[in-house]
Design a protein around this motif. Structure first.
Motif, PDB file in Angstrom:
ATOM      1  N   SER A  14     -14.726  18.306 -65.442  1.00 45.87           N
ATOM      2  CA  SER A  14     -15.949  19.078 -65.595  1.00 45.87           C
ATOM      3  C   SER A  14     -15.703  20.547 -65.246  1.00 45.87           C
ATOM      4  O   SER A  14     -15.013  20.862 -64.277  1.00 45.87           O
ATOM      5  CB  SER A  14     -17.041  18.512 -64.678  1.00 45.87           C
ATOM      6  N   SER A  15     -16.292  21.442 -66.030  1.00 48.06           N
ATOM      7  CA  SER A  15     -16.126  22.873 -65.768  1.00 48.06           C
ATOM      8  C   SER A  15     -16.670  23.244 -64.395  1.00 48.06           C
ATOM      9  O   SER A  15     -16.119  24.101 -63.711  1.00 48.06           O
ATOM     10  CB  SER A  15     -16.805  23.703 -66.856  1.00 48.06           C
ATOM     11  N   GLY A  16     -17.722  22.576 -63.943  1.00 48.81           N
ATOM     12  CA  GLY A  16     -18.281  22.852 -62.619  1.00 48.81           C
ATOM     13  C   GLY A  16     -17.318  22.481 -61.509  1.00 48.81           C
ATOM     14  O   GLY A  16     -17.125  23.230 -60.545  1.00 48.81           O
ATOM     15  N   ILE A  17     -16.676  21.320 -61.637  1.00 53.02           N
ATOM     16  CA  ILE A  17     -15.704  20.890 -60.626  1.00 53.02           C
ATOM     17  C   ILE A  17     -14.485  21.800 -60.654  1.00 53.02           C
ATOM     18  O   ILE A  17     -13.982  22.229 -59.620  1.00 53.02           O
ATOM     19  CB  ILE A  17     -15.300  19.418 -60.846  1.00 53.02           C
ATOM     20  N   PHE A  18     -14.010  22.127 -61.857  1.00 56.79           N
ATOM     21  CA  PHE A  18     -12.851  23.007 -61.993  1.00 56.79           C
ATOM     22  C   PHE A  18     -13.147  24.367 -61.369  1.00 56.79           C
ATOM     23  O   PHE A  18     -12.352  24.896 -60.600  1.00 56.79           O
ATOM     24  CB  PHE A  18     -12.481  23.173 -63.471  1.00 56.79           C
ATOM     25  N   VAL A  26     -17.799  28.397 -69.837  1.00 58.65           N
ATOM     26  CA  VAL A  26     -18.203  27.409 -70.844  1.00 58.65           C
ATOM     27  C   VAL A  26     -18.828  26.208 -70.139  1.00 58.65           C
ATOM     28  O   VAL A  26     -18.524  25.909 -68.997  1.00 58.65           O
ATOM     29  CB  VAL A  26     -17.013  26.943 -71.720  1.00 58.65           C
ATOM     30  N   THR A  27     -19.671  25.515 -70.877  1.00 57.38           N
ATOM     31  CA  THR A  27     -20.323  24.324 -70.328  1.00 57.38           C
ATOM     32  C   THR A  27     -19.521  23.083 -70.692  1.00 57.38           C
ATOM     33  O   THR A  27     -18.666  23.112 -71.585  1.00 57.38           O
ATOM     34  CB  THR A  27     -21.732  24.176 -70.913  1.00 57.38           C
ATOM     35  N   ASP A  28     -19.831  21.983 -70.018  1.00 57.35           N
ATOM     36  CA  ASP A  28     -19.194  20.713 -70.350  1.00 57.35           C
ATOM     37  C   ASP A  28     -19.481  20.317 -71.796  1.00 57.35           C
ATOM     38  O   ASP A  28     -18.623  19.757 -72.473  1.00 57.35           O
ATOM     39  CB  ASP A  28     -19.663  19.611 -69.405  1.00 57.35           C
ATOM     40  N   ILE A  82     -17.090  22.191 -74.003  1.00 62.78           N
ATOM     41  CA  ILE A  82     -15.744  21.617 -73.880  1.00 62.78           C
ATOM     42  C   ILE A  82     -15.686  20.294 -74.640  1.00 62.78           C
ATOM     43  O   ILE A  82     -14.750  20.051 -75.415  1.00 62.78           O
ATOM     44  CB  ILE A  82     -15.368  21.404 -72.398  1.00 62.78           C
ATOM     45  N   ALA A  83     -16.695  19.451 -74.451  1.00 60.71           N
ATOM     46  CA  ALA A  83     -16.735  18.144 -75.117  1.00 60.71           C
ATOM     47  C   ALA A  83     -16.740  18.303 -76.640  1.00 60.71           C
ATOM     48  O   ALA A  83     -16.054  17.554 -77.349  1.00 60.71           O
ATOM     49  CB  ALA A  83     -17.941  17.341 -74.654  1.00 60.71           C
ATOM     50  N   LYS A  84     -17.499  19.278 -77.138  1.00 60.56           N
ATOM     51  CA  LYS A  84     -17.562  19.501 -78.587  1.00 60.56           C
ATOM     52  C   LYS A  84     -16.188  19.886 -79.138  1.00 60.56           C
ATOM     53  O   LYS A  84     -15.759  19.381 -80.177  1.00 60.56           O
ATOM     54  CB  LYS A  84     -18.586  20.586 -78.907  1.00 60.56           C
ATOM     55  N   VAL A  95     -15.898  11.084 -75.659  1.00 63.03           N
ATOM     56  CA  VAL A  95     -15.416  12.267 -74.938  1.00 63.03           C
ATOM     57  C   VAL A  95     -16.369  12.495 -73.779  1.00 63.03           C
ATOM     58  O   VAL A  95     -17.581  12.588 -73.983  1.00 63.03           O
ATOM     59  CB  VAL A  95     -15.381  13.510 -75.858  1.00 63.03           C
ATOM     60  N   GLN A  96     -15.808  12.557 -72.564  1.00 60.97           N
ATOM     61  CA  GLN A  96     -16.693  12.778 -71.417  1.00 60.97           C
ATOM     62  C   GLN A  96     -15.967  13.458 -70.270  1.00 60.97           C
ATOM     63  O   GLN A  96     -14.748  13.369 -70.151  1.00 60.97           O
ATOM     64  CB  GLN A  96     -17.318  11.467 -70.954  1.00 60.97           C
TER      65      GLN A  96
END
Length: 152
Positions: free
Chosen positions: A43-47, A57-59, A62-64, A91-92
């Motif tokens: 997850s971008s938030g965790i990273f 960027v949002t998750d 990234i998933a898209k 994709v998750q």
């Protein structure tokens, strides 16, 4: 064509994961199973929190992007088969080991790519493959790439 059998394969974009996808697609065809292609990202938030960096960027974004890349690879691999299994793409965000282990609960086979990460790095960072082999709820196949791919 699909029965209740399921073959799950983890795909991370590495050259070895293509080989794992090819192997899983062949197994799904032979078993008349659904091929479930799973790609997991941090997850971008965790990273961002881990490294103290704002991630622009949002998750979902990234998933898209991953969905597009892995979807193209899946189409390419399945297009080379004489008979295509039914396929699903998942994709998750999450921890790859935990997500793949959870996916294995409803699978007959979990296919992973062999990783050439050196031993000390693998020990420090952990290994998705080791986690899955030790905790999966089904048979696990760890697929090595052909020598030409592994060397190149």
């Amino acid at each position: 064509m699909a029965s209740s059998a399921v073959v799950v394969v983890g795909v991370d974009g590495s050259p070895g994961s293509r080989t794992a996808l090819e192997f899983a697609a062949q197994q799904a065809t032979q078993l008349i199973a659904t091929l479930r292609v799973v790609s997991v990202f941090e997850s971008s938030g965790i990273f961002g929190t881990r490294y103290g960096l704002p991630i622009p960027v949002t998750d979902d974004e990234i998933a898209k992007k991953i969905q597009e890349q892995v979807g193209a690879l899946l189409d390419e691999v399945l297009g080379a088969l004489p008979e295509r299994p039914d396929a699903q793409l998942v994709v998750q965000a999450g921890d790859a080991g935990l997500v793949l282990t959870a996916e294995s609960k409803n699978a007959d086979l979990l296919v992973l790519a062999h990783s050439d990460v050196p031993g000390i790095v693998r020990t420090l960072l952990g290994s998705v493959n080791v986690h899955c082999v030790l905790n999966a709820h089904c048979t696990v196949a760890v697929v090595r790439p052909p020598r030409s791919v592994a060397a190149g």
